[in-house]
Design a protein around this motif. Structure first.
Motif, PDB file in Angstrom:
ATOM      1  N   UNK A  23      -0.237   4.805   5.513  1.00  0.00           N
ATOM      2  CA  UNK A  23      -0.491   5.142   4.110  1.00  0.00           C
ATOM      3  C   UNK A  23      -1.797   4.526   3.608  1.00  0.00           C
ATOM      4  N   UNK A  24      -2.244   3.444   4.247  1.00  0.00           N
ATOM      5  CA  UNK A  24      -3.514   2.825   3.838  1.00  0.00           C
ATOM      6  C   UNK A  24      -4.692   3.772   4.069  1.00  0.00           C
ATOM      7  N   UNK A  25      -4.513   4.762   4.949  1.00  0.00           N
ATOM      8  CA  UNK A  25      -5.553   5.757   5.195  1.00  0.00           C
ATOM      9  C   UNK A  25      -5.354   7.019   4.388  1.00  0.00           C
ATOM     10  N   UNK A  26      -4.331   7.041   3.537  1.00  0.00           N
ATOM     11  CA  UNK A  26      -4.039   8.204   2.699  1.00  0.00           C
ATOM     12  C   UNK A  26      -4.246   7.826   1.232  1.00  0.00           C
ATOM     13  N   UNK A  27      -5.471   7.445   0.923  1.00  0.00           N
ATOM     14  CA  UNK A  27      -5.834   7.044  -0.441  1.00  0.00           C
ATOM     15  C   UNK A  27      -7.180   7.674  -0.773  1.00  0.00           C
ATOM     16  N   UNK A  28      -7.184   8.601  -1.712  1.00  0.00           N
ATOM     17  CA  UNK A  28      -8.367   9.398  -2.009  1.00  0.00           C
ATOM     18  C   UNK A  28      -8.731   9.291  -3.482  1.00  0.00           C
ATOM     19  N   UNK A  29      -9.987   8.920  -3.754  1.00  0.00           N
ATOM     20  CA  UNK A  29     -10.477   8.816  -5.132  1.00  0.00           C
ATOM     21  C   UNK A  29     -11.706   9.699  -5.273  1.00  0.00           C
ATOM     22  N   UNK A  30     -11.608  10.708  -6.148  1.00  0.00           N
ATOM     23  CA  UNK A  30     -12.720  11.620  -6.388  1.00  0.00           C
ATOM     24  C   UNK A  30     -13.452  11.239  -7.663  1.00  0.00           C
ATOM     25  N   UNK A  31     -14.776  11.425  -7.634  1.00  0.00           N
ATOM     26  CA  UNK A  31     -15.610  11.065  -8.768  1.00  0.00           C
ATOM     27  C   UNK A  31     -15.888  12.276  -9.669  1.00  0.00           C
ATOM     28  N   UNK A  32     -15.854  12.074 -10.994  1.00  0.00           N
ATOM     29  CA  UNK A  32     -16.157  13.161 -11.918  1.00  0.00           C
ATOM     30  C   UNK A  32     -17.656  13.314 -12.147  1.00  0.00           C
ATOM     31  N   UNK A  33     -18.036  14.406 -12.802  1.00  0.00           N
ATOM     32  CA  UNK A  33     -19.441  14.676 -13.112  1.00  0.00           C
ATOM     33  C   UNK A  33     -19.513  15.120 -14.571  1.00  0.00           C
ATOM     34  N   UNK A  34     -20.544  14.674 -15.290  1.00  0.00           N
ATOM     35  CA  UNK A  34     -20.735  15.092 -16.680  1.00  0.00           C
ATOM     36  C   UNK A  34     -21.657  16.302 -16.718  1.00  0.00           C
ATOM     37  N   UNK A  35     -21.143  17.426 -17.242  1.00  0.00           N
ATOM     38  CA  UNK A  35     -21.936  18.643 -17.415  1.00  0.00           C
ATOM     39  C   UNK A  35     -22.253  18.798 -18.893  1.00  0.00           C
ATOM     40  N   UNK A  36     -23.531  18.888 -19.218  1.00  0.00           N
ATOM     41  CA  UNK A  36     -23.954  18.972 -20.611  1.00  0.00           C
ATOM     42  C   UNK A  36     -24.016  20.414 -21.079  1.00  0.00           C
ATOM     43  N   UNK A  37     -23.646  20.627 -22.342  1.00  0.00           N
ATOM     44  CA  UNK A  37     -23.679  21.970 -22.918  1.00  0.00           C
ATOM     45  C   UNK A  37     -25.086  22.557 -22.879  1.00  0.00           C
ATOM     46  N   UNK A  38     -26.096  21.701 -22.995  1.00  0.00           N
ATOM     47  CA  UNK A  38     -27.487  22.179 -22.994  1.00  0.00           C
ATOM     48  C   UNK A  38     -27.907  22.730 -21.649  1.00  0.00           C
TER      49      UNK A  38
ATOM     50  N   UNK B 167       0.830  -1.207   0.000  1.00  0.00           N
ATOM     51  CA  UNK B 167       0.000   0.000   0.000  1.00  0.00           C
ATOM     52  C   UNK B 167       0.868   1.262   0.000  1.00  0.00           C
ATOM     53  N   UNK B 168       0.346   2.318  -0.560  1.00  0.00           N
ATOM     54  CA  UNK B 168       1.068   3.586  -0.611  1.00  0.00           C
ATOM     55  C   UNK B 168       0.049   4.719  -0.638  1.00  0.00           C
ATOM     56  N   UNK B 169       0.515   5.942  -0.399  1.00  0.00           N
ATOM     57  CA  UNK B 169      -0.372   7.108  -0.374  1.00  0.00           C
ATOM     58  C   UNK B 169      -0.614   7.594  -1.797  1.00  0.00           C
ATOM     59  N   UNK B 170      -1.891   7.828  -2.142  1.00  0.00           N
ATOM     60  CA  UNK B 170      -2.196   8.336  -3.478  1.00  0.00           C
ATOM     61  C   UNK B 170      -3.455   9.193  -3.468  1.00  0.00           C
ATOM     62  N   UNK B 171      -3.488  10.114  -4.418  1.00  0.00           N
ATOM     63  CA  UNK B 171      -4.667  10.939  -4.685  1.00  0.00           C
ATOM     64  C   UNK B 171      -4.982  10.803  -6.166  1.00  0.00           C
ATOM     65  N   UNK B 172      -6.251  10.563  -6.490  1.00  0.00           N
ATOM     66  CA  UNK B 172      -6.585  10.342  -7.897  1.00  0.00           C
ATOM     67  C   UNK B 172      -8.051  10.692  -8.152  1.00  0.00           C
ATOM     68  N   UNK B 173      -8.344  10.911  -9.430  1.00  0.00           N
ATOM     69  CA  UNK B 173      -9.718  11.014  -9.909  1.00  0.00           C
ATOM     70  C   UNK B 173     -10.093   9.674 -10.541  1.00  0.00           C
ATOM     71  N   UNK B 174     -11.362   9.368 -10.569  1.00  0.00           N
ATOM     72  CA  UNK B 174     -11.816   8.144 -11.218  1.00  0.00           C
ATOM     73  C   UNK B 174     -11.921   8.414 -12.720  1.00  0.00           C
ATOM     74  N   UNK B 175     -10.793   8.325 -13.395  1.00  0.00           N
ATOM     75  CA  UNK B 175     -10.736   8.646 -14.817  1.00  0.00           C
ATOM     76  C   UNK B 175     -11.529   7.654 -15.663  1.00  0.00           C
ATOM     77  N   UNK B 176     -11.546   6.414 -15.255  1.00  0.00           N
ATOM     78  CA  UNK B 176     -12.335   5.400 -15.954  1.00  0.00           C
ATOM     79  C   UNK B 176     -13.814   5.795 -15.953  1.00  0.00           C
ATOM     80  N   UNK B 177     -14.299   6.198 -14.788  1.00  0.00           N
ATOM     81  CA  UNK B 177     -15.714   6.547 -14.657  1.00  0.00           C
ATOM     82  C   UNK B 177     -16.066   7.769 -15.500  1.00  0.00           C
ATOM     83  N   UNK B 178     -15.154   8.737 -15.607  1.00  0.00           N
ATOM     84  CA  UNK B 178     -15.438   9.930 -16.397  1.00  0.00           C
ATOM     85  C   UNK B 178     -15.639   9.612 -17.864  1.00  0.00           C
TER      86      UNK B 178
END
Length: 332
Positions: A315-330, A154-165
Motif C-alpha cells: 500500500x505504500x506504493x499505492x499513494x497518488x497525489x495530483x497537482x492542480x492548475x490555475x486557468x485564468x478567464x483572460x 500506511x494505506x492506499x489513497x488517491x488525492x488532489x493537492x487541494x491545499x495547493x489549489x
C-alpha cells in the motif's frame, strides 16, 4: 453458453475444458489456447459462484458514497464512476455503489468483506480522522481512500493537492493587489474541503489580510452561493475577489455577480472556482478556474490502483497525489 458446448466443438472432455478455463496448469498450453479462443468466440463467462470457489475472490469492489447527499448528480463525480466501472469491467470486476451509514459504525461494510461479497472497498469523501478508514485498517481489510486521513499505518489513497489549489488562487488575487478576498466555502467536513480552506487561510495570514467576515461555510447549493455573494456585495466595503471551493457555490456567486453587473467589465470582481463552473452552467462568461486532471483520467488511475490493490501490491506504493492548475478567464 455451457462447458459441454465448448467441449463438443473441440472434441475434448468437459473436465479438460473446465480445468483450462479455471487456470489449472495440467492442461497443455496449445490446448488451453484452443479452449480459450473457442470460449471467447462463444462469449463464455465462468459462473460467478464457481469462480469464487476457485479463486477465493468475489470479483466485486464496493464504492462507499455518502448517504446524506447525491454525488451522482455531480457531473464531475459521475464521470469518475462511469470510467472506473468501465475499466474494472474489462477485468470482469463489478463495481457496487454502497450508501454510507455512519450510525452503523461500518458493521455492514465489514460484513460484506468478511462474507466475500466484496474483495475491496473504495471509500470516498474522507475526513481528516476518518473512523471508517481506521476501522477497516484495524480489521486488515483492503481499501483505497479517495482523499487522505490521519491513520496509524500506511494505506492506499488517491488525492488532489487541494491545499495547493486554494493557495494558487489566493496568491494570484494577492498579486493583483487585492486584499479583501472572500472564501465561499461549503460546510462539508471532508478532508478535501478542510485542505482547501486551510490553503486559503494560511496564504491570507502570511500576508496579514485575513478577514473573518469574508469566510463562509455553507450548504453546497447555487442558492446559498448566490445569497451569500449578494450579502457581501451589499456591504460598504465588499470583497475585491471571491474564491469558491466547489462548482455549485461558484455558479451561485457568478449568478449574483452577473445580476449586479460585477462579473465582467471595468467593475468586475474576479471569481475563482474550484473545478470550474458546472458543465451545464447557465453562466456563459468564463471565470478563473482551479482545475484538476480530467475526471476520466482520474477514473482510469483509480481503476489501476484498485487492480494493484487486489494483487496485494504494497500500500505504500499505492499513494497518488495530483497537482492542480490555475486557468485564468483572460486566457480562455
Amino acid at each position: 453458453m455451457s462447458l459441454k458446448a465448448i467441449a463438443a466443438a473441440l472434441d475434448l472432455s468437459v473436465t479438460t475444458v473446465s480445468r483450462a478455463l479455471n487456470g489449472y496448469d495440467d492442461v497443455a498450453e496449445s490446448t488451453r489456447k484452443r479452449i480459450q479462443d473457442e470460449a471467447n468466440r462463444r462469449g463464455y463467462r465462468p459462473h460467478a459462484a464457481a469462480r469464487r470457489l476457485k479463486t477465493g475472490r468475489a470479483n466485486a469492489v464496493g464504492m462507499v458514497l455518502p448517504g446524506s447527499r447525491v454525488p451522482l448528480n455531480d457531473s464531475h463525480y459521475s464521470e469518475i464512476i462511469a470510467t472506473l466501472n468501465t475499466h474494472l469491467a474489462r477485468h470482469d470486476i463489478d463495481l457496487l455503489l454502497l450508501p454510507d451509514r455512519p450510525y452503523d459504525q461500518q458493521r455492514n461494510l465489514l460484513r460484506l468483506l468478511r462474507s466475500c461479497v466484496l474483495d475491496a472497498l473504495i471509500v470516498t469523501h474522507t475526513q481528516p480522522c476518518d473512523p471508517r478508514l481506521q476501522r477497516l485498517q484495524q480489521k486488515g481489510c483492503r481499501f483505497l481512500a479517495l482523499g487522505r486521513s490521519e491513520l496509524s499505518q500506511p494505506y492506499a489513497w488517491f488525492d488532489y493537492d487541494n491545499y495547493a489549489g486554494a493557495r494558487l488562487a489566493t496568491q494570484h488575487a494577492l498579486q493583483q493587489q487585492l486584499s479583501r478576498i472572500a472564501w465561499l466555502g461549503t460546510d462539508d467536513p471532508g478532508s478535501c474541503i478542510a485542505e482547501r480552506r486551510r490553503g486559503f487561510t494560511d496564504t491570507m495570514q502570511r500576508h496579514s489580510v485575513l478577514s473573518a467576515e469574508f469566510i463562509a461555510a455553507l450548504p453546497p447549493t447555487r442558492r446559498t452561493g448566490m445569497q451569500q455573494t449578494l450579502a457581501w456585495l451589499q456591504q460598504s466595503r465588499p470583497p475585491e475577489a471571491i474564491i469558491a471551493d466547489c462548482s455549485v457555490l461558484g455558479e451561485g456567486a457568478a449568478i449574483a455577480l452577473q445580476q449586479q453587473g460585477r462579473l465582467s467589465g471595468h467593475h468586475a470582481i474576479p471569481l475563482y472556482v474550484y473545478d470550474d463552473l458546472p458543465h451545464d452552467s447557465v453562466i456563459e462568461q468564463p471565470v478563473n478556474a482551479i482545475r484538476q486532471r480530467s475526471q476520466q483520467r482520474a477514473g482510469e488511475q483509480i481503476a489501476d490502483m484498485v487492480l494493484r490493490l487486489l494483487e496485494d501490491a504494497p500500500v505504500s506504493g499505492l499513494q497518488t497525489l495530483w497537482q492542480p492548475v490555475l486557468h485564468l478567464a483572460s486566457d480562455t
